[in-house]
Write an enzyme that holds these catalytic residues in place. Structure first.
Site, PDB file in Angstrom:
ATOM      1  N   ARG A   1     -66.581  42.923  13.054  1.00 55.15           N
ATOM      2  CA  ARG A   1     -66.610  41.846  14.043  1.00 55.15           C
ATOM      3  C   ARG A   1     -67.993  41.200  14.117  1.00 55.15           C
ATOM      4  O   ARG A   1     -68.115  39.989  14.320  1.00 55.15           O
ATOM      5  CB  ARG A   1     -66.216  42.412  15.408  1.00 55.15           C
ATOM      6  CG  ARG A   1     -66.068  41.368  16.499  1.00 55.15           C
ATOM      7  CD  ARG A   1     -65.750  42.010  17.826  1.00 55.15           C
ATOM      8  NE  ARG A   1     -65.532  41.018  18.872  1.00 55.15           N
ATOM      9  CZ  ARG A   1     -65.796  41.215  20.154  1.00 55.15           C
ATOM     10  NH1 ARG A   1     -66.290  42.371  20.564  1.00 55.15           N
ATOM     11  NH2 ARG A   1     -65.572  40.257  21.038  1.00 55.15           N
TER      12      ARG A   1
ATOM     13  N   ASP B   1     -71.478  36.484  13.759  1.00 56.71           N
ATOM     14  CA  ASP B   1     -72.707  35.898  13.243  1.00 56.71           C
ATOM     15  C   ASP B   1     -72.404  34.656  12.414  1.00 56.71           C
ATOM     16  O   ASP B   1     -72.990  33.593  12.637  1.00 56.71           O
ATOM     17  CB  ASP B   1     -73.469  36.912  12.386  1.00 56.71           C
ATOM     18  CG  ASP B   1     -74.798  36.352  11.879  1.00 56.71           C
ATOM     19  OD1 ASP B   1     -75.509  35.686  12.668  1.00 56.71           O
ATOM     20  OD2 ASP B   1     -75.128  36.567  10.698  1.00 56.71           O
TER      21      ASP B   1
ATOM     22  N   ASP C   1     -76.758  34.074   9.350  1.00 57.64           N
ATOM     23  CA  ASP C   1     -78.217  34.054   9.363  1.00 57.64           C
ATOM     24  C   ASP C   1     -78.818  35.073  10.319  1.00 57.64           C
ATOM     25  O   ASP C   1     -80.009  35.000  10.643  1.00 57.64           O
ATOM     26  CB  ASP C   1     -78.725  32.658   9.729  1.00 57.64           C
ATOM     27  CG  ASP C   1     -78.360  32.255  11.158  1.00 57.64           C
ATOM     28  OD1 ASP C   1     -77.528  32.951  11.779  1.00 57.64           O
ATOM     29  OD2 ASP C   1     -78.905  31.253  11.655  1.00 57.64           O
TER      30      ASP C   1
ATOM     31  N   SER D   1     -78.515  35.303  13.388  1.00 55.93           N
ATOM     32  CA  SER D   1     -78.923  34.730  14.675  1.00 55.93           C
ATOM     33  C   SER D   1     -78.352  35.520  15.841  1.00 55.93           C
ATOM     34  O   SER D   1     -78.926  35.528  16.933  1.00 55.93           O
ATOM     35  CB  SER D   1     -78.512  33.258  14.765  1.00 55.93           C
ATOM     36  OG  SER D   1     -77.122  33.086  14.516  1.00 55.93           O
TER      37      SER D   1
ATOM     38  N   ASN E   1     -69.692  37.055  23.248  1.00 57.50           N
ATOM     39  CA  ASN E   1     -70.440  38.108  22.561  1.00 57.50           C
ATOM     40  C   ASN E   1     -70.781  39.299  23.440  1.00 57.50           C
ATOM     41  O   ASN E   1     -71.428  40.249  22.967  1.00 57.50           O
ATOM     42  CB  ASN E   1     -71.732  37.536  21.970  1.00 57.50           C
ATOM     43  CG  ASN E   1     -71.482  36.677  20.743  1.00 57.50           C
ATOM     44  OD1 ASN E   1     -70.509  36.893  20.020  1.00 57.50           O
ATOM     45  ND2 ASN E   1     -72.349  35.707  20.512  1.00 57.50           N
TER      46      ASN E   1
ATOM     47  N   PRO F   1     -64.080  30.938  18.203  1.00 58.09           N
ATOM     48  CA  PRO F   1     -62.714  30.685  18.657  1.00 58.09           C
ATOM     49  C   PRO F   1     -62.265  31.702  19.701  1.00 58.09           C
ATOM     50  O   PRO F   1     -62.568  32.883  19.599  1.00 58.09           O
ATOM     51  CB  PRO F   1     -61.881  30.791  17.379  1.00 58.09           C
ATOM     52  CG  PRO F   1     -62.757  31.322  16.324  1.00 58.09           C
ATOM     53  CD  PRO F   1     -64.157  31.281  16.781  1.00 58.09           C
TER      54      PRO F   1
ATOM     55  N   HIS G   1     -58.039  42.581  12.923  1.00 57.89           N
ATOM     56  CA  HIS G   1     -57.487  43.198  14.129  1.00 57.89           C
ATOM     57  C   HIS G   1     -56.663  44.436  13.795  1.00 57.89           C
ATOM     58  O   HIS G   1     -56.104  45.064  14.692  1.00 57.89           O
ATOM     59  CB  HIS G   1     -56.632  42.186  14.896  1.00 57.89           C
ATOM     60  CG  HIS G   1     -57.428  41.061  15.473  1.00 57.89           C
ATOM     61  ND1 HIS G   1     -56.846  39.942  16.044  1.00 57.89           N
ATOM     62  CD2 HIS G   1     -58.775  40.857  15.569  1.00 57.89           C
ATOM     63  CE1 HIS G   1     -57.794  39.119  16.457  1.00 57.89           C
ATOM     64  NE2 HIS G   1     -58.971  39.652  16.179  1.00 57.89           N
TER      65      HIS G   1
END
Length: 338
Positions: free
Chosen positions: A67, A72, A79, A81, A96, A164, A194
């Site tokens: 996940r 990411d 990257d 982030s 998140n 999403p 999933h």
């Protein structure tokens, strides 16, 4: 910036940015071979050993690390982030808040730095770790491409906009994945992640009590599953309990095609889980995965590689972070001349 695409996610309207691909050269399989001070250093083996040892202590790392790559790569590309700390960083965004695995990446980075300092990006470690998690979960081994650099920007507002939601309809999901260069087959295969992991009640409670504002349950959900989930997720409870995304009790932490068999029996947990079996644009792919575990695992591996190439930063862009949680400090100014 190539342009903007607007899609409806449930009752909200979200603007999705299709970033241009910041590419100088190509990702490579075995990029780090001969790049460490000791040419015999095997970076992928170091990550493999680190993730394997951590998984022995916490098997829930399997879905967490898969996940983590998804979360990411869907924001600013792959990257790293999502790893950056900060009060307005991506990891603070509502989508998140349940993401895990940060410490596992930190540990793998530390192990790599001991033998290959300043060379391997955190972005590549996420990719390698997700591959190891897939294999540890019983999925197919696949070669990963490496050579990414780490990004310098992480914004919660972008994560909220670009990731999403669980209620995203199939047509909007197809558009989101297509905007990142991923096919419908890639999309269904990646949703097949999933097959491992859990969902919090808050992400599917509407299907139990107020589907599409009707005040009733989603009529497509298996009745026994509905009854069970209502026990797990009482309507007025303030606790955000969890349910396995794969309702096969023998396979909920195994990377296999069991999930697709379950959704064919109307046992999808999230809205998108059930919709990909009901929609004519995706149900044939669901059926093909449900009928052939080897085929699903091969397509899942290919989709992970494809997703790992989304909008990556390559040399000379980005950086190689010293710590995965913060961008490198600026260089010290030169001493004043005498």
């Amino acid at each position: 910036m190539k342009g903007l695409a607007t899609v409806a996610l449930g009752l909200s309207l979200i603007v999705l940015v299709n970033y241009s691909c910041f590419c100088y050269g190509d990702l490579q399989v075995g990029y780090y071979k001969y790049r460490c001070p000791d040419n015999n250093t095997d970076v992928e083996k170091i990550v493999r050993q680190s993730i394997s040892s951590q998984n022995l202590l916490d098997p829930t790392l399997i879905p967490a690390l898969i996940r983590l790559q998804f979360h990411d790569c869907f924001v600013r590309g792959c990257d790293a982030s999502i790893l950056l700390d900060g009060s307005t960083a991506e990891k603070t965004a509502p989508p998140n808040l349940t993401v895990r695995g940060y410490e596992a990446i930190d540990n793998a980075k530390s192990a790599v730095e001991e033998q290959c300092p300043g060379v391997v990006s955190c972005a590549d470690i996420i990719i390698m770790a997700a591959r190891e998690a897939t294999v540890l979960g019983g999925g197919q081994f696949f070669n990963v491409t490496t050579g990414r650099r780490d990004g310098l920007i992480s914004l919660a507002i972008e994560a909220t906009a670009f990731l999403p939601s669980a209620e995203i309809p199939v047509d909007a999901s197809i558009a989101v994945f297509a905007g990142l260069g991923l096919s419908v087959t890639d999309m269904v295969a990646l949703i097949g992640a999933h097959t491992v992991g859990v969902a919090h009640c808050s992400s599917f409670k509407d299907r139990l009590y107020n589907y599409n504002g009707t005040g009733k349950a989603d009529p497509t959900m298996d009745h026994l599953l509905l009854t069970s989930l209502k026990i797990t997720c009482p309507q007025n409870s303030t606790q955000d309990n969890i349910a396995n995304l794969d309702q096969n009790s023998l396979s909920f932490n195994t990377v296999d095609n069991s999930y697709f068999k379950e959704i064919q029996d109307n046992k999808g947990i999230l809205g998108i889980d059930q919709e990909i079996d009901l929609d004519t644009r995706t149900n044939a792919t669901v059926a093909s995965f449900a009928s052939d575990n080897k085929f699903f695992n091969a397509q899942f591996a290919a989709a992970m590689v494809n997703m790992g190439a989304v909008n990556v930063l390559l040399d000379p862009l980005g950086e190689i972070r010293q710590s995965c949680r913060s961008i490198n400090p600026p260089p010290l100014p030169p001493p004043p001349s005498k």
